[in-house]
Write a protein that holds these residues in place. Structure first.
Motif, PDB file in Angstrom:
ATOM      1  N   GLN A  84      -6.246 -48.401 -15.548  1.00  0.00           N
ATOM      2  CA  GLN A  84      -7.742 -48.718 -15.028  1.00  0.00           C
ATOM      3  C   GLN A  84      -8.244 -47.603 -14.224  1.00  0.00           C
ATOM      4  N   ASP A 120     -10.910 -48.216 -18.925  1.00  0.00           N
ATOM      5  CA  ASP A 120      -9.602 -48.038 -19.291  1.00  0.00           C
ATOM      6  C   ASP A 120      -9.373 -47.012 -20.192  1.00  0.00           C
ATOM      7  N   GLN A 172      -5.381 -52.759  -7.101  1.00  0.00           N
ATOM      8  CA  GLN A 172      -6.869 -53.279  -7.723  1.00  0.00           C
ATOM      9  C   GLN A 172      -7.741 -53.587  -6.453  1.00  0.00           C
ATOM     10  N   HIS A 182     -14.369 -50.453 -11.226  1.00  0.00           N
ATOM     11  CA  HIS A 182     -13.670 -50.546 -12.518  1.00  0.00           C
ATOM     12  C   HIS A 182     -14.628 -49.717 -13.312  1.00  0.00           C
ATOM     13  N   HIS A 241     -11.087 -46.248 -11.610  1.00  0.00           N
ATOM     14  CA  HIS A 241     -11.966 -46.841 -10.679  1.00  0.00           C
ATOM     15  C   HIS A 241     -12.643 -45.665 -10.025  1.00  0.00           C
TER      16      HIS A 241
END
Length: 184
Positions: A167, A154, A141, A151, A169
């Motif tokens: 997640q 989700d 991350q 981000h 991104h």
């Protein structure tokens, strides 16, 4: 920009690394790069360093396509791997994931060079690139944020044969260009 002409197996050459299509004969070399338990410490598949766990992962990479081997040009050996793939929830886009590097290439310019090669290639055909990171993988991350990715949301996605929480991104081409400009 055209996804039709995008070749995920194109050979990409940088000052220190070559990125090329992963082939079945790369199993031993890629496993050697992946055989350090510390590489997988923050990853959901913490035991992927073990040969019996790595082999099915490797087979999945080969079967799904888009996987690449990362070679250290000077050392003449595989030092990691990655994969281009179409995100199931963003079918007009491309994603980069399943990336790892041998610890001998941590803490230096290798990850940035690898991502620069892959992102430059992807941005010739797409306006954005996606990264899917396990919620527990803090190291990835942070590394993805350094690239300018944000981000976005989700989601539970099937990226390799089993639905998993990720997640998601997003890195826009303009944001990547800002990162590159700041490094000059």
């Amino acid at each position: 920009m055209s996804a039709v002409t995008f070749d995920p197996g194109a050979t990409l050459t940088g000052p220190h690394l070559t990125v090329r299509k992963l082939v079945p004969g790369d199993l031993d070399g890629l496993h050697a790069a992946a055989s350090d338990p510390e590489i997988w410490a923050g990853h959901p598949a913490k035991d992927r360093w073990k040969r019996e766990v790595f082999e099915p992962f490797f087979a999945t990479l080969i079967a799904l396509g888009g996987a690449v081997a990362v070679e250290d040009r000077e050392a003449g050996r595989i030092v990691g791997g990655s994969r281009f793939y179409v995100p199931p929830d963003q079918p007009g886009s491309i994603a980069i994931g399943f990336t790892f590097l041998d610890r001998s290439h941590w803490g230096g310019p290798a990850n940035f060079e690898l991502k620069t090669l892959m992102l430059t290639h992807a941005f010739r055909h797409f306006g954005e690139v996606w990264f899917h990171i396990a919620p527990s993988n803090i190291r990835s991350q942070k590394a993805t944020a350094k690239l300018g990715a944000v981000h976005a949301y989700d989601a539970r996605l099937d990226l390799s044969g089993q639905p998993t929480d990720w997640q998601c991104h997003r890195l826009a081409k303009a944001d990547w260009e800002k990162v590159l400009a700041a490094r000059d």
